[in-house]
Design a protein around this motif. Sequence first.
Motif, mmCIF file in Angstrom:
data_model
loop_
_atom_site.group_PDB
_atom_site.id
_atom_site.type_symbol
_atom_site.label_atom_id
_atom_site.label_comp_id
_atom_site.label_asym_id
_atom_site.label_seq_id
_atom_site.Cartn_x
_atom_site.Cartn_y
_atom_site.Cartn_z
ATOM 1 N N THR A 149 0.829 -1.195 0.000
ATOM 2 C CA THR A 149 0.000 0.000 0.000
ATOM 3 C C THR A 149 0.868 1.251 0.000
ATOM 4 O O THR A 149 1.851 1.333 0.733
ATOM 5 N N THR A 150 0.449 2.221 -0.802
ATOM 6 C CA THR A 150 1.088 3.525 -0.762
ATOM 7 C C THR A 150 0.133 4.496 -0.107
ATOM 8 O O THR A 150 -1.089 4.343 -0.191
ATOM 9 N N VAL A 151 0.690 5.476 0.574
ATOM 10 C CA VAL A 151 -0.138 6.487 1.220
ATOM 11 C C VAL A 151 0.452 7.864 0.929
ATOM 12 O O VAL A 151 1.662 8.063 0.992
ATOM 13 N N GLN A 152 -0.427 8.767 0.535
ATOM 14 C CA GLN A 152 -0.052 10.157 0.317
ATOM 15 C C GLN A 152 -0.704 10.960 1.428
ATOM 16 O O GLN A 152 -1.930 10.923 1.581
ATOM 17 N N VAL A 153 0.102 11.657 2.201
ATOM 18 C CA VAL A 153 -0.387 12.471 3.310
ATOM 19 C C VAL A 153 -0.335 13.932 2.879
ATOM 20 O O VAL A 153 0.722 14.434 2.500
ATOM 21 N N LEU A 154 -1.492 14.595 2.940
ATOM 22 C CA LEU A 154 -1.591 16.009 2.598
ATOM 23 C C LEU A 154 -1.934 16.779 3.864
ATOM 24 O O LEU A 154 -2.920 16.477 4.526
ATOM 25 N N SER A 155 -1.113 17.772 4.190
ATOM 26 C CA SER A 155 -1.305 18.544 5.410
ATOM 27 C C SER A 155 -0.932 19.993 5.149
ATOM 28 O O SER A 155 -0.003 20.273 4.383
#
Length: 156
Positions: free
Chosen positions: A74-80
């Motif tokens: 799984t890949t995860v993109q975190v936007l903050s």
Amino acid sequence: MATEPAHWVVHCDGSAVPNPGRMGLGAVLVGPGGATQHTISEATTFTGCNNEAELRALLRALQWLEPQVVATATTVQVLSDSSVLVEQLGEQAVAPIERLAPLFDEARRVLQRFAQVDLQWVPRHRNGAADALARAALGLAPKVATPHGRTQKRRR
């Protein structure tokens, strides 16, 4: 034949009112295919600063996401919209915030469980849904957008 890794996008935000004060956590988790899979809007039982709220919002989102992706690449993109969060968890070393170091270490451990992680700072106006969820957890109205992407606080 190898399968394509599942790709998740996490928009996270935290609020502390006053700062430091009560903390509200907000997140929107978008699953493979682009549909929102889960939202988080929670108030904590303790107080802290806005940077701690931002970090706790990310940790809460990753807590929810982790069991969803067990045994899959799984890949995860975190936007903050928190530059502090992105800088502290990014690849380039920056001076740590000592008081929050254990929480940042925990976030790093959880993020290492994913096949690929992309941490990205976004302007506040592109993180509005997560911000609204964090504020709602504290009983506050969403911020109202004004021209040029600025926001103002809505009176309660």
